[in-house]
Every structure is written in C-alpha cells, then in structure tokens.
Design a protein around this motif. Structure first.
Motif, PDB file in Angstrom:
ATOM      1  N   ASP A 101     -23.754   3.980   5.502  1.00 25.67           N
ATOM      2  CA  ASP A 101     -25.150   4.384   5.561  1.00 25.67           C
ATOM      3  C   ASP A 101     -25.954   3.377   6.387  1.00 25.67           C
ATOM      4  O   ASP A 101     -26.748   3.758   7.244  1.00 25.67           O
ATOM      5  N   ALA A 102     -25.713   2.082   6.133  1.00 31.10           N
ATOM      6  CA  ALA A 102     -26.410   1.045   6.895  1.00 31.10           C
ATOM      7  C   ALA A 102     -26.027   1.139   8.375  1.00 31.10           C
ATOM      8  O   ALA A 102     -26.889   1.023   9.257  1.00 31.10           O
ATOM      9  N   ALA A 103     -24.743   1.362   8.650  1.00 32.32           N
ATOM     10  CA  ALA A 103     -24.270   1.443  10.037  1.00 32.32           C
ATOM     11  C   ALA A 103     -24.949   2.585  10.774  1.00 32.32           C
ATOM     12  O   ALA A 103     -25.334   2.464  11.945  1.00 32.32           O
ATOM     13  N   PHE A 104     -25.144   3.701  10.071  1.00 29.48           N
ATOM     14  CA  PHE A 104     -25.749   4.877  10.683  1.00 29.48           C
ATOM     15  C   PHE A 104     -27.139   4.559  11.228  1.00 29.48           C
ATOM     16  O   PHE A 104     -27.531   5.035  12.293  1.00 29.48           O
ATOM     17  N   ARG A 138     -17.266   5.955  15.330  1.00 31.08           N
ATOM     18  CA  ARG A 138     -16.806   7.344  15.316  1.00 31.08           C
ATOM     19  C   ARG A 138     -17.424   8.104  14.144  1.00 31.08           C
ATOM     20  O   ARG A 138     -17.906   9.225  14.290  1.00 31.08           O
ATOM     21  N   GLU A 139     -17.423   7.464  12.974  1.00 31.47           N
ATOM     22  CA  GLU A 139     -17.962   8.133  11.787  1.00 31.47           C
ATOM     23  C   GLU A 139     -19.468   8.380  11.931  1.00 31.47           C
ATOM     24  O   GLU A 139     -19.969   9.433  11.540  1.00 31.47           O
ATOM     25  N   CYS A 140     -20.177   7.408  12.514  1.00 28.32           N
ATOM     26  CA  CYS A 140     -21.624   7.588  12.700  1.00 28.32           C
ATOM     27  C   CYS A 140     -21.902   8.743  13.657  1.00 28.32           C
ATOM     28  O   CYS A 140     -22.830   9.525  13.431  1.00 28.32           O
ATOM     29  N   ALA A 141     -21.090   8.865  14.713  1.00 25.31           N
ATOM     30  CA  ALA A 141     -21.265   9.961  15.670  1.00 25.31           C
ATOM     31  C   ALA A 141     -21.010  11.294  14.977  1.00 25.31           C
ATOM     32  O   ALA A 141     -21.735  12.273  15.183  1.00 25.31           O
ATOM     33  N   ARG A 142     -19.977  11.330  14.122  1.00 19.40           N
ATOM     34  CA  ARG A 142     -19.664  12.563  13.410  1.00 19.40           C
ATOM     35  C   ARG A 142     -20.823  12.947  12.492  1.00 19.40           C
ATOM     36  O   ARG A 142     -21.220  14.116  12.429  1.00 19.40           O
ATOM     37  N   ARG A 143     -21.383  11.946  11.823  1.00 21.39           N
ATOM     38  CA  ARG A 143     -22.493  12.226  10.908  1.00 21.39           C
ATOM     39  C   ARG A 143     -23.712  12.751  11.662  1.00 21.39           C
ATOM     40  O   ARG A 143     -24.406  13.644  11.209  1.00 21.39           O
ATOM     41  N   ARG A 144     -23.958  12.145  12.843  1.00 19.90           N
ATOM     42  CA  ARG A 144     -25.116  12.571  13.640  1.00 19.90           C
ATOM     43  C   ARG A 144     -24.938  14.023  14.085  1.00 19.90           C
ATOM     44  O   ARG A 144     -25.870  14.821  14.015  1.00 19.90           O
ATOM     45  N   MET A 161     -16.863  12.830   4.713  1.00 22.19           N
ATOM     46  CA  MET A 161     -16.030  11.856   5.417  1.00 22.19           C
ATOM     47  C   MET A 161     -14.655  11.732   4.767  1.00 22.19           C
ATOM     48  O   MET A 161     -14.534  11.730   3.548  1.00 22.19           O
ATOM     49  N   ALA A 162     -13.623  11.622   5.611  1.00 26.08           N
ATOM     50  CA  ALA A 162     -12.274  11.349   5.118  1.00 26.08           C
ATOM     51  C   ALA A 162     -12.203   9.862   4.793  1.00 26.08           C
ATOM     52  O   ALA A 162     -12.277   9.024   5.681  1.00 26.08           O
ATOM     53  N   ASP A 174      -6.456  17.253  12.198  1.00 21.97           N
ATOM     54  CA  ASP A 174      -7.382  16.153  12.389  1.00 21.97           C
ATOM     55  C   ASP A 174      -8.041  15.834  11.043  1.00 21.97           C
ATOM     56  O   ASP A 174      -8.655  16.709  10.431  1.00 21.97           O
ATOM     57  N   ALA A 175      -7.879  14.602  10.579  1.00 20.09           N
ATOM     58  CA  ALA A 175      -8.357  14.241   9.235  1.00 20.09           C
ATOM     59  C   ALA A 175      -9.864  14.443   9.100  1.00 20.09           C
ATOM     60  O   ALA A 175     -10.331  14.953   8.082  1.00 20.09           O
ATOM     61  N   ASP A 176     -10.616  14.061  10.133  1.00 18.27           N
ATOM     62  CA  ASP A 176     -12.073  14.203  10.068  1.00 18.27           C
ATOM     63  C   ASP A 176     -12.472  15.663   9.925  1.00 18.27           C
ATOM     64  O   ASP A 176     -13.322  16.021   9.112  1.00 18.27           O
ATOM     65  N   LYS A 177     -11.811  16.509  10.742  1.00 17.77           N
ATOM     66  CA  LYS A 177     -12.160  17.941  10.698  1.00 17.77           C
ATOM     67  C   LYS A 177     -11.718  18.559   9.376  1.00 17.77           C
ATOM     68  O   LYS A 177     -12.430  19.387   8.805  1.00 17.77           O
ATOM     69  N   ALA A 178     -10.536  18.143   8.903  1.00 16.43           N
ATOM     70  CA  ALA A 178     -10.035  18.677   7.634  1.00 16.43           C
ATOM     71  C   ALA A 178     -10.991  18.311   6.500  1.00 16.43           C
ATOM     72  O   ALA A 178     -11.294  19.152   5.645  1.00 16.43           O
ATOM     73  N   ALA A 179     -11.467  17.069   6.512  1.00 14.34           N
ATOM     74  CA  ALA A 179     -12.380  16.617   5.452  1.00 14.34           C
ATOM     75  C   ALA A 179     -13.679  17.405   5.501  1.00 14.34           C
ATOM     76  O   ALA A 179     -14.186  17.840   4.463  1.00 14.34           O
ATOM     77  N   ALA A 180     -14.196  17.605   6.714  1.00 17.66           N
ATOM     78  CA  ALA A 180     -15.442  18.357   6.849  1.00 17.66           C
ATOM     79  C   ALA A 180     -15.257  19.797   6.381  1.00 17.66           C
ATOM     80  O   ALA A 180     -16.115  20.354   5.691  1.00 17.66           O
ATOM     81  N   ALA A 181     -14.104  20.381   6.725  1.00 17.12           N
ATOM     82  CA  ALA A 181     -13.838  21.766   6.337  1.00 17.12           C
ATOM     83  C   ALA A 181     -13.708  21.888   4.824  1.00 17.12           C
ATOM     84  O   ALA A 181     -14.233  22.827   4.221  1.00 17.12           O
ATOM     85  N   LEU A 182     -13.018  20.918   4.205  1.00 16.03           N
ATOM     86  CA  LEU A 182     -12.879  20.927   2.745  1.00 16.03           C
ATOM     87  C   LEU A 182     -14.245  20.834   2.070  1.00 16.03           C
ATOM     88  O   LEU A 182     -14.510  21.516   1.090  1.00 16.03           O
TER      89      LEU A 182
END
Lengths: 266, 132
Positions: A94-97, A130-136, B36-37, B48-56
C-alpha cells in the motif's frame, strides 16, 4: 533526478542496509539490499492496520516497538507469524503504491537504520513495481475516474437502481463518505489500506453510489432527444470521423456507464 | 517476493503444507482485497499467477454477490468453496484476518487421487494455524 525505483534498484545492487527517506512523503527500509518495510505518510501503516483490527491496542504496539519488537509481539500470542507477515505485506504494498510515484523530494539514505516491523517478509524492487502497475490498471478498469482518488467524496442521495450488494470495505466507505474527506483521509479514519478504499470508491462510483462532493447531480441525466438529433446532424455534416465529441461531461459519463454495462453483460 | 522465516506456519511455508494434501496439483495464496498473488507453488503450466489471482478474486466476488442475493439475511461469509470440473476439483478456503482480507487459499486437486472431505479438513486446519 532518477525515479525512486531506479534509486532503490541501485541500493539493492549495492546490498545496502538502512533507510531511504523520501522527503516527508515516506521511508523505505532495506536490509542487505532487500526491502523490509516501507512507510508512506498518505496511508495507514501496519501498526494502524493492526490496531484497527482490534486485537493489539496502539499503546501495546508502541511499548513493543520500544522494547521487545516483533519477537515479543509473537511470543505474547496477540498475532500469529502468518498474520504479521500478511499485515506487513499489505502495508508495504500500500505504501509502495503511493510512495513510488512521488517525485520532487530529495531522498536521503541513512545507513544502518531499520524498522521494527521489518524483516519478516522481504520485497524486491521489480516485484513491487509490477504489483503497483497491476493495481493501477485494476483501478482504471474498475472505473476510469482518477479525480475521485483525490477529491472529497459523498454518498449519492439516490441509488440509480433498486438493490445493491456491498462488500465490507464498500459499506464502510459508503457510510463514511461525508463530502469532506478524500478517499485517503477516509482510509486513515477507517484503518483500511489506501488502495482498498480507492478501489471501493471507484467501484461505488461505477455503480453510481458515490460522487465527488463538488458534483451537483449524482444521477446520469437523460440525453434530451433534441441533443441527439443535433449530434446526428453534426455527424452527417462532414464533421470529424469517429464518435461525436460533445464536450459535455455528463455525456462522457453516460458513455462510460454504457461501456461498463456492456462489459458486464459479456 | 519471498519470506525467509521458517517458524511455525509462515505465509509461504503454509503452501508446502497445502501441497502435502493428497492429490494436490498446485496451490496459491491470494489477497482478496487487492487481488494479488501472495505466493504460489507447483508448476504454473502456462498460467500467469497474477492473472489467475485476479480471476479468482473476481470469481469470489461474483459468488459472494450471488449468494448474498440467494440466501436469507443478505449477508454472507464464505468459509470454503468447492468446484468440481470434468478434470478435477478446485478447493478455495477464505480466512478472515484481523485487518483486511480475507486471505484466500486455493488448491487444485486431482480427480482420482484426492479425497474431498480430507482435503477440506486439512485446508481448514492449515488456515487456522496460519491465522488464528
């Protein structure tokens, strides 16, 4: 000035140990090049999240911070290792985001400094980015209105439907949105992570249940038949190709709603 | 992201336990709030773990919404979810945490080699050890 993630990648390569202060915005803690903890002034930290859960009072956390640290916290049995890791994981991401995009502050590195909650879970810079980009991307997918992240929000006076299902965070946001607090202020008040509240606000806005406090009309206005006829006339009169752009904000709103509805149908 | 702790049941060592369930093919830990995975095990086999986690996460959200409309009282708290397909079973356990969450443990089970009752029991025990 290099971006924060470039700086962090450099520190990771040097296997640095210490704290990188990003002005007043927040701090990143590293141990042997790995990120152990991260704070951001805009969002509640792990201590606040733990206290809001009701099991560990903030006074007890302050006492543990001064003496005993996470070891004693786990020994006392107030939280399990899994819970502590999960909490730190949530708080750091959360902080990283909110901290990673910060620019303008001059980061200062203090070698040797650590955070008392760090060291139970480690993060790498590419993983965080990567995770922050996905969240955005997920925020934009939910409802493409970034202005709602920073403006005070309030609940719509009327629901544009007959019935609705809310999640726990959405419920807290819906009753907490008083037209004065921004989503991040709400997050601090509720003891919820900033991202969870942003996501709830976007989802509630997509459903027409939350509006920016400055907006006067919460419900989408019906497009007048006259307007439609005029748009059609414009389009046939050799105007630019593609959909007609009216410049009317309520019209864009309507199109977004329509797209969202169509996407949900598939 | 990796954890270096090996005490009782840490977030990542819990997946080793999940994979020890008879018939387990692969497993994943998902943070339901963010989608998030957190960690995953087994061969991702082109997933893809990220996509699988989002889909779940989306699937769970739809299940909760649907169930809350279908059952009396209108509020639901899902304990676990079992989905059987022609190829095997998918067992999903939701554990409330003291802050956000719920934390989701997902395990895919082999059709022939698994025992659903046992798997369900073991998964519940693991989640209780992890987040008391």
């Amino acid at each position: 000035m290099p971006s924060l993630d470039t700086l962090l990648a450099g520190l990771a390569k040097e296997r640095a140990t210490g704290a990188l202060r990003v002005g007043r915005a927040g701090t990143v803690y590293l141990d042997d090049g790995r990120i152990t903890y991260m704070t951001c002034a805009q969002v509640p930290g792990a201590e606040r999240l733990l206290a809001a859960g009701g099991r560990v009072p903030e006074s007890a956390l302050r006492r543990l911070q001064a003496d005993g640290g996470t070891e004693r916290l786990l020994e006392e049995g107030r939280v399990t290792l899994g819970e502590l890791q999960y909490c730190v994981l949530g708080a750091v991401l959360d902080a990283a985001f909110f901290l990673l995009p910060v620019t303008g502050a001059r980061p200062r590195f203090r070698p040797g400094e650590g955070h008392w909650l760090g060291g139970r879970w480690y993060f790498d810079v590419p993983g965080l980015v990567r995770e922050c980009a996905r969240r955005r991307a997920r925020l934009a997918e939910t409802w493409p209105r970034a202005d709602l992240d920073t403006s005070p929000v309030r609940a719509a006076r009327r629901m544009p439907g007959q019935s609705v299902t809310l999640s726990d965070v959405q419920w807290e946001v819906a009753i907490g949105a008083d037209g004065e607090a921004t989503p991040l202020e709400l997050a601090k008040r509720l003891g919820r992570s900033g991202y969870a509240v942003l996501l709830a606000v976007r989802r509630l806005a997509a459903a027409g249940l939350i509006v920016a406090a400055a907006e006067t009309e919460p419900l989408p206005r019906r497009v007048k038949r006259l307007d439609v006829a005029r748009h059609r006339a414009d389009a046939t009169a050799g105007g630019p190709l593609g959909p007609v752009v009216t410049g009317d904000p309520t019209d864009i709103e309507l199109l977004l709603r329509l797209r969202k509805a169509l996407e949900e149908l598939t | 992201m990796t954890a270096r702790e090996a005490t009782v049941l840490a977030l990542d060592s819990c997946l080793t336990e999940v994979m020890a369930i008879p018939g387990a093919l692969d497993a994943m830990l998902v943070d339901h709030t963010s989608g998030m995975a957190v960690s995953f095990s087994g061969q991702p086999r082109g997933v893809d773990a990220d996509k699988a986690a989002a889909a779940l996460t989306e699937m769970l959200r739809a299940s909760m919404d649907g169930l809350s409309r279908a059952c009396p009282g209108d509020t639901v708290r899902i304990g676990d979810l079992l989905i059987s397909t022609d190829q095997g079973h998918h067992l999903i356990r939701l554990t409330d945490t003291l802050f956000e969450g719920p934390l989701v443990i997902y395990v895919r089970l082999d059709m022939e080699r698994s025992n659903i009752a046992l798997a369900r029991h073991r998964l519940r025990a693991i989640s209780e050890q992890l987040l008391a």
